[in-house]
Design a protein around this motif. Structure first.
Motif, PDB file in Angstrom:
ATOM      1  N   UNK A 157       0.805  -1.295   0.002  1.00 43.19           N
ATOM      2  CA  UNK A 157       0.038  -0.068  -0.113  1.00 43.19           C
ATOM      3  C   UNK A 157       0.710   1.242   0.065  1.00 43.19           C
ATOM      4  N   UNK A 158       1.933   1.213   0.764  1.00 42.13           N
ATOM      5  CA  UNK A 158       2.690   2.561   0.857  1.00 42.13           C
ATOM      6  C   UNK A 158       3.544   2.932  -0.518  1.00 42.13           C
ATOM      7  N   UNK A 159       4.014   1.664  -1.298  1.00 43.87           N
ATOM      8  CA  UNK A 159       4.519   1.707  -2.364  1.00 43.87           C
ATOM      9  C   UNK A 159       3.539   2.107  -3.644  1.00 43.87           C
ATOM     10  N   UNK A 160       2.367   1.633  -3.459  1.00 45.15           N
ATOM     11  CA  UNK A 160       1.323   2.256  -4.260  1.00 45.15           C
ATOM     12  C   UNK A 160       0.942   3.717  -4.167  1.00 45.15           C
ATOM     13  N   UNK A 161       0.920   4.173  -2.959  1.00 45.11           N
ATOM     14  CA  UNK A 161       0.592   5.584  -2.758  1.00 45.11           C
ATOM     15  C   UNK A 161       1.682   6.452  -3.258  1.00 45.11           C
ATOM     16  N   UNK A 162       2.937   5.954  -2.979  1.00 46.19           N
ATOM     17  CA  UNK A 162       4.024   6.957  -3.118  1.00 46.19           C
ATOM     18  C   UNK A 162       4.370   7.078  -4.749  1.00 46.19           C
ATOM     19  N   UNK A 163       4.414   5.963  -5.483  1.00 41.79           N
ATOM     20  CA  UNK A 163       4.498   5.930  -6.740  1.00 41.79           C
ATOM     21  C   UNK A 163       2.940   6.360  -7.637  1.00 41.79           C
ATOM     22  N   UNK A 164       1.925   6.582  -7.189  1.00 42.88           N
ATOM     23  CA  UNK A 164       1.018   6.978  -7.600  1.00 42.88           C
ATOM     24  C   UNK A 164       0.608   8.679  -7.414  1.00 42.88           C
ATOM     25  N   UNK A 165       1.638   9.004  -6.567  1.00 42.05           N
ATOM     26  CA  UNK A 165       1.339  10.387  -6.108  1.00 42.05           C
ATOM     27  C   UNK A 165       1.335  11.518  -7.494  1.00 42.05           C
ATOM     28  N   UNK A 166       2.206  11.324  -8.173  1.00 42.53           N
ATOM     29  CA  UNK A 166       2.461  12.010  -9.289  1.00 42.53           C
ATOM     30  C   UNK A 166       1.006  12.060 -10.076  1.00 42.53           C
ATOM     31  N   UNK A 167       0.364  10.792 -10.492  1.00 41.28           N
ATOM     32  CA  UNK A 167      -0.658  10.893 -11.231  1.00 41.28           C
ATOM     33  C   UNK A 167      -1.853  11.513 -10.401  1.00 41.28           C
ATOM     34  N   UNK A 168      -1.985  11.197  -8.959  1.00 39.64           N
ATOM     35  CA  UNK A 168      -2.949  11.839  -8.217  1.00 39.64           C
ATOM     36  C   UNK A 168      -2.834  13.399  -8.151  1.00 39.64           C
TER      37      UNK A 168
END
Length: 318
Positions: free
Chosen positions: A10-21
């Protein structure tokens, strides 16, 4: 040093999705819409920084809370320190003979690898690396997640040896280290064509090396070297040469570093044994192995390197 923790999914997904968000959030705001590109880049940098810091753990610091610098620069330790010591050959040969009688084919190199790994596990401050990733604002001396030791597998003649890395060598016996080195040497595949173009591959190689993050599908192997490198360099006929290998340390602007410790197992010497004084107080000459250890750890000093060298010597004697 405290060992780093592996980032959760979950942490990896959030961190790597931050630019898209951030990109999509800006798309719904007339004020932020023109700055979508900047927000995407900012999110990418922040996401990579979050992931890197979670992967690396806590950086080492001095007692005054100042950060650890590059070895030999400012207050960054004393640079490279080299120690020379000897190990009684008779005990080493007896151990090898006893191991082979039990079906384990071990050599002096495997004993040295196991000894260095155990010493690093006991003195964990040496089992680290200097990480420099200026684009995401990460720099400092960070611990390695496991005690890995690199060594040569195969013949050193004509460049035929492969440098292999034994992961978690501190948890292995000498026989297990020997098996791991042989398995890694036999399984060393010839270099294949890179999967990614150079412009994408190079930054990903640096990231993989710095974070010790192997991605086999992309040909990324993580850290190239372990915390220590063990090599053998026996004397040739009628020669007695002690060799120490200097360490590649990161310089400002560079992003990779090698092992913190290089151990060179040299040739056989004949030396008076301080512990072997017999009849009349005379020292008895005994054959010994000459060993040279160079330490280039950012937090090392002469006293701490001496303690590490004495521990490696004691383990090899035992």
């Amino acid at each position: 040093l405290t060992s780093p923790t592996k980032p959760t999914l979950p942490f990896t997904t959030l961190a790597l999705s931050l630019p898209v968000i951030l990109w999509h959030s800006a798309s719904y705001s007339p004020t932020l819409h023109p700055a979508r590109g900047f927000l995407f880049l900012l999110g990418l940098i922040l996401g990579l920084r979050m992931f890197a810091l979670r992967r690396l753990g806590s950086a080492a610091a001095y007692e005054d809370a100042s950060p650890v610098g590059i070895a030999g620069m400012g207050n960054g330790g004393t640079g490279s320190v080299t120690c020379e010591f000897t190990v009684e050959l008779q005990k080493v040969l007896a151990y090898i003979s006893a191991s082979r009688s039990r079906g384990a084919s071990v050599a002096v190199t495997h004993i040295a690898v196991a000894a260095v790994a155990r010493a690093l596990s006991e003195h964990r401050i040496f089992n680290g690396r200097y990480v420099r990733m200026p684009l995401i604002g990460v720099e400092g001396y960070y611990p390695n997640a496991t005690v890995d030791v690199s060594t040569a597998a195969g013949s050193m003649k004509n460049g035929g040896a492969n440098i292999v890395k034994v992961r978690a060598a501190d948890k292995m016996s000498v026989a297990e280290v020997a098996g791991a080195v042989r398995a890694a040497g036999d399984g060393a595949a010839p270099s294949s064509k890179p999967v990614l173009p150079w412009l994408l591959r190079r930054p990903m190689e640096i990231m993989s090396d710095q974070l010790d993050l192997p991605v086999p599908g992309l040909g990324l192997e993580g850290r190239r070297f372990g915390g220590a490198l063990v090599v053998t360099s026996p004397d040739s006929n009628d020669s007695e040469v002690s060799i120490s290998a200097d360490l590649h340390r990161p310089k400002p602007g560079m992003s990779t570093s090698g092992p913190s410790v290089i151990l060179v197992v040299g040739g056989v010497r004949v030396r008076p044994s301080l512990a072997g004084k017999e009849r009349g107080g005379k020292a008895v000459a005994r054959p010994v192995l000459g060993v040279t250890m160079t330490v280039g750890c950012e937090v090392a000093n002469v006293a701490s390197v001496r303690v590490l060298a004495e521990r490696v010597q004691r383990i090899m004697r035992e």
